[in-house]
Design a protein around this motif. Structure first.
Motif, PDB file in Angstrom:
ATOM      1  N   ALA A 154       0.796  -1.212  -0.028  1.00 28.05           N
ATOM      2  CA  ALA A 154      -0.594   0.382  -0.114  1.00 28.05           C
ATOM      3  C   ALA A 154       0.915   1.288  -0.006  1.00 28.05           C
ATOM      4  O   ALA A 154       1.652   1.287   0.544  1.00 28.05           O
ATOM      5  N   VAL A 155       0.280   2.474  -0.659  1.00 27.05           N
ATOM      6  CA  VAL A 155       0.965   3.623  -0.714  1.00 27.05           C
ATOM      7  C   VAL A 155       0.020   4.741  -0.632  1.00 27.05           C
ATOM      8  O   VAL A 155      -1.016   4.400  -0.588  1.00 27.05           O
ATOM      9  N   GLY A 156       0.403   5.508   0.410  1.00 25.67           N
ATOM     10  CA  GLY A 156      -0.750   6.776   0.272  1.00 25.67           C
ATOM     11  C   GLY A 156      -0.301   8.161   0.783  1.00 25.67           C
ATOM     12  O   GLY A 156       1.067   8.283   1.114  1.00 25.67           O
ATOM     13  N   LEU A 157      -0.666   9.288   0.045  1.00 20.75           N
ATOM     14  CA  LEU A 157      -0.424  10.937   0.055  1.00 20.75           C
ATOM     15  C   LEU A 157      -1.014  11.222   1.074  1.00 20.75           C
ATOM     16  O   LEU A 157      -1.996  11.392   0.826  1.00 20.75           O
ATOM     17  N   VAL A 158      -0.811  11.666   1.497  1.00 22.72           N
ATOM     18  CA  VAL A 158      -1.597  12.718   2.940  1.00 22.72           C
ATOM     19  C   VAL A 158      -1.247  14.567   2.811  1.00 22.72           C
ATOM     20  O   VAL A 158       0.613  14.826   3.341  1.00 22.72           O
ATOM     21  N   ARG A 159      -1.962  14.683   2.835  1.00 24.09           N
ATOM     22  CA  ARG A 159      -1.580  16.470   2.370  1.00 24.09           C
ATOM     23  C   ARG A 159      -3.072  16.885   4.134  1.00 24.09           C
ATOM     24  O   ARG A 159      -3.377  16.458   5.313  1.00 24.09           O
ATOM     25  N   PHE A 160      -1.717  18.104   4.713  1.00 26.72           N
ATOM     26  CA  PHE A 160      -2.183  18.748   6.219  1.00 26.72           C
ATOM     27  C   PHE A 160      -2.349  19.677   6.174  1.00 26.72           C
ATOM     28  O   PHE A 160      -1.975  20.576   4.795  1.00 26.72           O
ATOM     29  N   GLU A 161      -2.989  20.228   6.681  1.00 26.61           N
ATOM     30  CA  GLU A 161      -3.515  21.978   7.057  1.00 26.61           C
ATOM     31  C   GLU A 161      -2.841  22.789   6.755  1.00 26.61           C
ATOM     32  O   GLU A 161      -2.320  24.165   6.660  1.00 26.61           O
ATOM     33  N   ASN A 162      -1.523  22.799   7.537  1.00 27.83           N
ATOM     34  CA  ASN A 162       0.403  23.757   7.418  1.00 27.83           C
ATOM     35  C   ASN A 162       0.751  23.505   6.335  1.00 27.83           C
ATOM     36  O   ASN A 162       2.105  23.934   5.999  1.00 27.83           O
ATOM     37  N   ASP A 163       0.463  22.485   5.445  1.00 30.43           N
ATOM     38  CA  ASP A 163       0.838  22.213   4.213  1.00 30.43           C
ATOM     39  C   ASP A 163       2.195  21.256   4.110  1.00 30.43           C
ATOM     40  O   ASP A 163       2.845  21.116   3.171  1.00 30.43           O
ATOM     41  N   ALA A 164       1.822  20.757   4.879  1.00 27.80           N
ATOM     42  CA  ALA A 164       2.511  19.801   5.551  1.00 27.80           C
ATOM     43  C   ALA A 164       2.271  18.553   4.603  1.00 27.80           C
ATOM     44  O   ALA A 164       1.254  18.019   4.534  1.00 27.80           O
ATOM     45  N   THR A 165       3.259  17.852   4.175  1.00 22.09           N
ATOM     46  CA  THR A 165       3.243  16.755   3.499  1.00 22.09           C
ATOM     47  C   THR A 165       3.624  15.292   3.902  1.00 22.09           C
ATOM     48  O   THR A 165       4.561  15.190   4.665  1.00 22.09           O
ATOM     49  N   LEU A 166       3.238  14.179   4.154  1.00 21.01           N
ATOM     50  CA  LEU A 166       3.475  12.432   4.099  1.00 21.01           C
ATOM     51  C   LEU A 166       3.362  11.605   3.544  1.00 21.01           C
ATOM     52  O   LEU A 166       2.274  11.682   2.800  1.00 21.01           O
ATOM     53  N   VAL A 167       4.360  11.056   2.810  1.00 19.17           N
ATOM     54  CA  VAL A 167       3.692   9.975   1.932  1.00 19.17           C
ATOM     55  C   VAL A 167       4.343   8.881   2.807  1.00 19.17           C
ATOM     56  O   VAL A 167       5.460   8.778   2.868  1.00 19.17           O
ATOM     57  N   ILE A 168       3.414   7.449   2.771  1.00 18.51           N
ATOM     58  CA  ILE A 168       3.289   5.993   3.903  1.00 18.51           C
ATOM     59  C   ILE A 168       3.208   4.780   2.616  1.00 18.51           C
ATOM     60  O   ILE A 168       2.578   5.060   1.913  1.00 18.51           O
ATOM     61  N   GLU A 169       4.722   4.463   2.644  1.00 20.81           N
ATOM     62  CA  GLU A 169       4.941   2.489   1.865  1.00 20.81           C
ATOM     63  C   GLU A 169       4.537   1.178   3.186  1.00 20.81           C
ATOM     64  O   GLU A 169       5.211   1.611   3.981  1.00 20.81           O
ATOM     65  N   SER A 170       3.631   0.151   2.592  1.00 19.55           N
ATOM     66  CA  SER A 170       3.787  -0.741   4.119  1.00 19.55           C
ATOM     67  C   SER A 170       3.555  -1.756   2.665  1.00 19.55           C
ATOM     68  O   SER A 170       2.601  -2.149   2.040  1.00 19.55           O
ATOM     69  N   SER A 171       4.568  -2.611   3.390  1.00 17.77           N
ATOM     70  CA  SER A 171       3.995  -3.850   2.434  1.00 17.77           C
ATOM     71  C   SER A 171       4.339  -5.298   3.118  1.00 17.77           C
ATOM     72  O   SER A 171       5.431  -5.033   4.187  1.00 17.77           O
ATOM     73  N   PHE A 172       3.564  -6.558   2.760  1.00 21.67           N
ATOM     74  CA  PHE A 172       4.160  -8.191   3.712  1.00 21.67           C
ATOM     75  C   PHE A 172       4.929  -8.497   2.686  1.00 21.67           C
ATOM     76  O   PHE A 172       5.904  -9.706   3.099  1.00 21.67           O
ATOM     77  N   CYS A 173       4.873  -7.815   1.757  1.00 23.90           N
ATOM     78  CA  CYS A 173       6.078  -8.896   0.078  1.00 23.90           C
ATOM     79  C   CYS A 173       6.078  -7.638  -0.587  1.00 23.90           C
ATOM     80  O   CYS A 173       4.541  -6.938  -1.483  1.00 23.90           O
ATOM     81  N   ALA A 174       6.855  -7.468  -0.874  1.00 22.57           N
ATOM     82  CA  ALA A 174       7.301  -6.685  -2.703  1.00 22.57           C
ATOM     83  C   ALA A 174       9.165  -7.391  -2.179  1.00 22.57           C
ATOM     84  O   ALA A 174       9.679  -7.428  -1.867  1.00 22.57           O
ATOM     85  N   ASN A 175       9.490  -6.991  -3.543  1.00 20.64           N
ATOM     86  CA  ASN A 175      10.801  -7.415  -4.314  1.00 20.64           C
ATOM     87  C   ASN A 175      12.292  -6.996  -3.553  1.00 20.64           C
ATOM     88  O   ASN A 175      12.130  -5.291  -5.457  1.00 20.64           O
ATOM     89  N   ILE A 176      11.825  -6.211  -2.782  1.00 15.97           N
ATOM     90  CA  ILE A 176      13.160  -5.150  -2.415  1.00 15.97           C
ATOM     91  C   ILE A 176      14.423  -5.705  -1.983  1.00 15.97           C
ATOM     92  O   ILE A 176      14.282  -7.018  -1.622  1.00 15.97           O
ATOM     93  N   GLU A 177      16.016  -5.126  -1.131  1.00 15.54           N
ATOM     94  CA  GLU A 177      16.821  -5.809  -1.202  1.00 15.54           C
ATOM     95  C   GLU A 177      16.101  -6.520   0.513  1.00 15.54           C
ATOM     96  O   GLU A 177      16.822  -7.733   0.616  1.00 15.54           O
ATOM     97  N   HIS A 178      16.126  -5.681   0.934  1.00 13.44           N
ATOM     98  CA  HIS A 178      16.266  -6.097   2.803  1.00 13.44           C
ATOM     99  C   HIS A 178      15.056  -4.827   3.100  1.00 13.44           C
ATOM    100  O   HIS A 178      14.234  -4.288   2.290  1.00 13.44           O
ATOM    101  N   ASP A 179      13.983  -6.066   4.164  1.00 14.69           N
ATOM    102  CA  ASP A 179      13.353  -5.023   5.137  1.00 14.69           C
ATOM    103  C   ASP A 179      13.741  -3.524   5.437  1.00 14.69           C
ATOM    104  O   ASP A 179      14.440  -3.600   5.147  1.00 14.69           O
ATOM    105  N   ILE A 180      12.827  -3.232   5.769  1.00 21.86           N
ATOM    106  CA  ILE A 180      12.097  -1.501   5.742  1.00 21.86           C
ATOM    107  C   ILE A 180      11.583  -1.003   6.669  1.00 21.86           C
ATOM    108  O   ILE A 180      10.311  -1.024   6.751  1.00 21.86           O
ATOM    109  N   PHE A 181      12.009  -0.783   8.125  1.00 21.57           N
ATOM    110  CA  PHE A 181      11.107  -0.255   9.410  1.00 21.57           C
ATOM    111  C   PHE A 181      11.790   1.461   8.910  1.00 21.57           C
ATOM    112  O   PHE A 181      12.734   1.387  10.463  1.00 21.57           O
TER     113      PHE A 181
END
Length: 352
Positions: A238-265
Motif C-alpha cells: 500500500a502507498v498513500g499521500l497525506v496533505r495537512f492543514e499546515n501544507d506539510a505532506t507525508l508519504v507512507i509505504e507498507s508491504s508484507f511482500c515486495a521485491n526489495i533488497e531487505h526489510d525497511i522500517f
C-alpha cells in the motif's frame, strides 16, 4: 484531572493470546508496586488458563463481560484481533474501567470514533498501544525536534516494508477480521511515529493505492510461515499521500511482500533546519557552512512495550492524559481508512 488513585491498580486482560502474553502481561508484571493482574479472559479456555498460570492470575473467564463485573478490575488491556477491538473497549469504558487497546485502534474510522466518544462520555482513560512511540530512536528524534533543531517539518516519508513477511498464522490475511493488510498492521506503527514527529497536524486530504500481487499466488516464499492463498483477502503493498492543514505532506509505504533488497522500517523527516532518519538513527544539519551527518552514541535501549504499559499506569495513577491519546490513535486510523477508500474509488479523499 490531577486526582491520584490508590495502587496497586487491578488489571484485566481481554484476549490472552500472543500479544497479551508477549507484551502486555510482562509489562504489567514489571511494575508490581503499581498494579497486579487479577483476571484474564479469552474465548479459548486453554489459552486463558495458560496465560493465568504463566502470570499467576487468580480469575479466568471465557467471556470478557464476566471479567468486567469484577470490582477489583480497575483497567483492562484489550488484546483481541482488530475486529474485536471496538465492543470490548466500549463495554469496558462503560463498566468504569480504563482501557489500553492494542493497535490499530479499530477496524476503521467509524469504529474509532465510537470508541473515542465512549471514553469522553465515561471520563475514563483510553490509550492506544502504539509502543513504537516509546522507543529510544523515536524519543531521541523528538527531543531534537522539540528543541527546534530541525526547524519546520514540511515533509516525511514513512516506510514499513517487508520483503517476504506475510504472516502464516492468525487472521492477518483476512480483511473482514483485520481491516486490511500491512498498512493497518505494521504501517500503523511507523505512521503514528511520523505523525508524532510532525506534531499531529490536521490531515485534510488523502490519496492512495493498494496492490495484491503475491498473497493470492501459490509457491511464494514465506519467511514468516506459510499462509493460504485461497483465503488471502488483504493487500500486500500500500502507498498513500497525506496533505495537512499546515501544507506539510507525508508519504507512507507498507508491504508484507515486495521485491526489495531487505526489510525497511524507517521514517525520513525533512525540516528547514535539519533532517532525520529513524533506522539507522541519524540527523542531518548544516552548520558553519558545513554539512553534518550526526549519529547519536551511547543511547540506552528500552523495552517499548514495558514503557507503554508504564505510561498507561501513570496516566491512571496521576489522573493525567495518556501519552498516546485516543484522538491521536483515531487520526492514524482515519488516514489508513482514507488510503483504503481512495484505493477502492480511485479518488482523493477529503477529510473533515
Amino acid at each position: 484531572m490531577g486526582r491520584k488513585v490508590k495502587t496497586p491498580i487491578g488489571i484485566g486482560i481481554i484476549g490472552s493470546g500472543g500479544i497479551a502474553q508477549a507484551a502486555h502481561m510482562p509489562g504489567y508484571a514489571a511494575y508490581p508496586d503499581l498494579c497486579r493482574i487479577v483476571a484474564v479472559a479469552d474465548i479459548n479456555p486453554e489459552v486463558a488458563k495458560a496465560a493465568a498460570e504463566k502470570f499467576n492470575v487468580p480469575h479466568v473467564f471465557t467471556d470478557y463481560r464476566d471479567l468486567l463485573k469484577l470490582k477489583e478490575v480497575d483497567a483492562v488491556s484489550v488484546c483481541t484481533p482488530n475486529y474485536l477491538h471496538k465492543q470490548p473497549t466500549i463495554d469496558a469504558l462503560e463498566a468504569g474501567k480504563h482501557v489500553l487497546v492494542e493497535k490499530p485502534m479499530a477496524m476503521n474510522a467509524q469504529e474509532g470514533r465510537e470508541m473515542l466518544e465512549a471514553a469522553r462520555r465515561t471520563g475514563k482513560k483510553l490509550q492506544v498501544a502504539l509502543n513504537m512511540r516509546f522507543s529510544t530512536g523515536v524519543r531521541t528524534i523528538k527531543r531534537f525536534i522539540d528543541a527546534g533543531k530541525l526547524g519546520e517539518i514540511y515533509y516525511a516519508r514513512a516506510q514499513a516494508l517487508r520483503r517476504r513477511g506475510i504472516p502464516g498464522w492468525g487472521v492477518f490475511t483476512q480483511k473482514d477480521k483485520q481491516g486490511g493488510g500491512p498498512l493497518i498492521d505494521i504501517g500503523v506503527h511507523i505512521l503514528d511515529a511520523t505523525l508524532f514527529f510532525m506534531g499531529h497536524p490536521k490531515p485534510v486530504s488523502v490519496s492512495g493505492m493498494t496492490y495484491t500481487k503475491f498473497g493470492t499466488r501459490e509457491g511464494v516464499v514465506g519467511l514468516m510461515g506459510q499462509w493460504d492463498p485461497k483465503t488471502y483477502t488483504v493487500e500486500d503493498f500500500a502507498v498513500g499521500l497525506v496533505r495537512f492543514e499546515n501544507d506539510a505532506t507525508l508519504v507512507i509505504e507498507s508491504s508484507f511482500c515486495a521485491n526489495i533488497e531487505h526489510d525497511i522500517f524507517n521514517t525520513t523527516i525533512l525540516g528547514t533546519e535539519g533532517g532525520a532518519q529513524l533506522n539507522p538513527l541519524k540527523l542531518f544539519r548544516e552548520e558553519e557552512q558545513t554539512l553534518l551527518d550526526i549519529t547519536p552514541f551511547g543511547l540506552r535501549e528500552v523495552n517499548s512495550h514495558q514503557q507503554e504499559v508504564y505510561a498507561f499506569l501513570q496516566a491512571i495513577v496521576n489522573d493525567t492524559e495518556p501519552e498516546v491519546t485516543a484522538e491521536q490513535g483515531l487520526m492514524a486510523t482515519e488516514i489508513i481508512d482514507a488510503i483504503y477508500t481512495s484505493a477502492e474509488t480511485g479518488k482523493e479523499v477529503v477529510l473533515r
